[in-house]
Scaffold this motif. Structure first.
Motif, PDB file in Angstrom:
ATOM      1  N   ARG A 114       0.667  -1.265  -0.243  1.00  0.00           N
ATOM      2  CA  ARG A 114      -0.090  -0.113  -0.175  1.00  0.00           C
ATOM      3  C   ARG A 114       0.986   1.161   0.062  1.00  0.00           C
ATOM      4  O   ARG A 114       0.533   2.466  -0.532  1.00  0.00           O
ATOM      5  N   ILE A 115       1.809   1.280   0.430  1.00  0.00           N
ATOM      6  CA  ILE A 115       2.955   2.377   0.479  1.00  0.00           C
ATOM      7  C   ILE A 115       3.635   2.498  -0.657  1.00  0.00           C
ATOM      8  O   ILE A 115       3.532   3.659  -1.261  1.00  0.00           O
ATOM      9  N   ARG A 187       0.377   4.483   6.648  1.00  0.00           N
ATOM     10  CA  ARG A 187       0.818   4.636   5.318  1.00  0.00           C
ATOM     11  C   ARG A 187       0.860   5.938   5.111  1.00  0.00           C
ATOM     12  O   ARG A 187       1.675   6.426   4.415  1.00  0.00           O
TER      13      ARG A 187
END
Length: 449
Positions: A114-115, A187
């Motif tokens: 996700r990052i 994140r």
């Protein structure tokens, strides 16, 4: 300078970097590891197109050396033909046992992905320098405590749940803790840090952020960072626990076997020999591990013992206490044109003669660039016009405290080792004894005939 020559660049497959022994490429498989057959294919390409030297770096990247401007594109074509997808963009690193370690606090891979997606969506890759990185550490048997990063996210348990401690600019011991948050906020904060770094230019890192910026990140809705992390990773405020990826590690259904490359480097033909043995013994995957090692997955206990024996015969490191794990040594002469001393020969002699005092990092650098260990080391031998200089508690770029001929450098370290044995107090480490002796005393011992 072009992409082939710029120092400090990450030498990706599409943009090799010029070194003293030709072009170098660095790659990290998207899948996290390689099958034995794929590693064999990659090693065969290294033999065809480079000088046949393969390396695993301190951060767990695979490097192929000795390429030329003509052979590097051919290597890239063969990597594509093998179907090896390699990561590009800002490095977002997870541990070598991520997702398969029964002792990890959380699987870091979903958050890491996700990052990566958020960084790409924000258009940060081209705005950040090549050395900017993120670590997402799920804890467990092999943490990333020793890996330095601009942003660190470390899993910790709070109130029977999992949160992520976000810190910046350092390793597991000295990074500055900011906040402890859930996945989404972790994140967002990681990306916010990278945005701030990007605004300062491509030479910037998280260490360059102002106190005001750090305070603004700390104000994010969070649980205060714990002073001591009560998780299973071994981290405490007092120092990062050193975990070497060598030996056996118990997984849910099998065992992972960690095998080190001496000084992070081995000839490709020996990599092929080891991978062939691993394939015959049932290895399903080979992962790259920070700490200059390979992790062999899918093995049962008897197969582990057989592969360890094969690795020892080939010259790999199979014991976590092997003194070679305490020495960082670049290729040196004759492999590298920039080298002034035969680093690997010197390292082998020191490891054989002075294993009892090597509880600190010894860096042996062919020149002042210090490629094998850019940071400080307790002792550094560095090749130069005056022979082999000895640097105390600094990098290879620092002014040496003493010199002796390059061919005689190992004997100089033996003189230092003798001084340690003579002066060491009961229960004192060699590293602590070095501190007591001081730079002047160490240099005097090094110069002794």
């Amino acid at each position: 300078m072009n992409a082939f020559s710029r120092r400090g660049a990450c030498p990706a497959l599409a943009a090799p970097m010029q070194t003293g022994d030709g072009l170098l490429v660095r790659l990290n498989p998207v899948a996290g590891g390689l099958s034995p057959k794929l590693l064999i294919g990659l090693a065969e390409s290294a033999l065809r197109h480079g000088n046949g030297i393969m390396e695993v770096t301190a951060r767990g990247s695979l490097q192929l050396r000795g390429l030329t401007s003509e052979s590097a594109p051919r290597l890239a074509t063969e990597v594509d033909a093998l179907g090896i997808a390699v990561r590009t963009g800002v490095p977002v690193e997870t541990g070598p046992l991520a997702g398969i370690d029964p002792q990890e606090i959380a699987d870091p891979r979903p958050l890491a992905e996700r990052i990566r997606a958020a960084v790409e969506e924000a258009g940060l890759t081209q705005r950040l320098g090549p050395k900017v990185s993120v670590v997402v550490d799920g804890g467990g048997q092999l943490t990333l405590d020793a890996v330095t990063a601009d942003v660190r996210l470390a899993a910790t348990r709070i109130d029977a749940g999992v949160r992520w401690l976000v810190s910046v600019a350092g390793d597991g011991q000295n990074a500055r803790p900011l906040v402890t948050v859930e996945d989404d906020a972790a994140r967002d904060i990681a990306v916010a840090v990278l945005r701030m770094v990007a605004e300062k230019g491509r030479e910037a890192h998280a260490r360059d952020l102002s106190e005001r910026q750090l305070k603004s990140l700390e104000s994010w809705h969070s649980v205060p960072p714990p002073s001591v992390l009560p998780d299973m990773s071994g981290r405490t405020e007092g120092g990062a626990k050193e975990l070497r990826p060598i030996g056996t590690f118990n997984l849910a259904a099998a065992t992972a076997l960690g095998i080190g490359l001496p000084y992070g480097s081995m000839p490709a033909d020996k990599i092929i020999g080891l991978a062939q043995s691993a394939l015959a013994l049932g290895t399903t995957e080979i992962r790259l591990a920070p700490g200059r090692a390979l992790l062999f997955l899918g093995l049962q206990s008897a197969a582990c013992r057989s592969l360890q024996h094969a690795a020892t015969t080939l010259g790999f490191v199979t014991d976590p206490d092997d003194p070679r794990t305490r020495i960082a040594a670049c290729p040196g002469t004759p492999a590298c044109a920039s080298g002034r001393i035969a680093t690997r020969d010197i390292a082998e002699t020191i490891a054989a003669e002075n294993a009892d005092i090597l509880d600190f990092t010894l860096h042996i650098s062919g020149c002042a660039k210090g490629c094998a260990h850019p940071g400080k080391a307790a002792l550094t031998l560095v090749g130069g016009e005056n022979g082999a200089g000895l640097v105390v508690n600094a990098t290879a770029k620092a002014l040496p405290a003493g010199y002796r001929p390059g061919y005689d450098a190992a004997r100089g370290i033996s003189r230092v080792a003798a001084a340690i044995r003579s002066a060491r107090l009961p229960g004192e480490t060699a590293a602590a004894c070095l501190t007591r002796l001081g730079a002047a005393g160490i240099a005097e011992a090094y110069r002794q005939e």
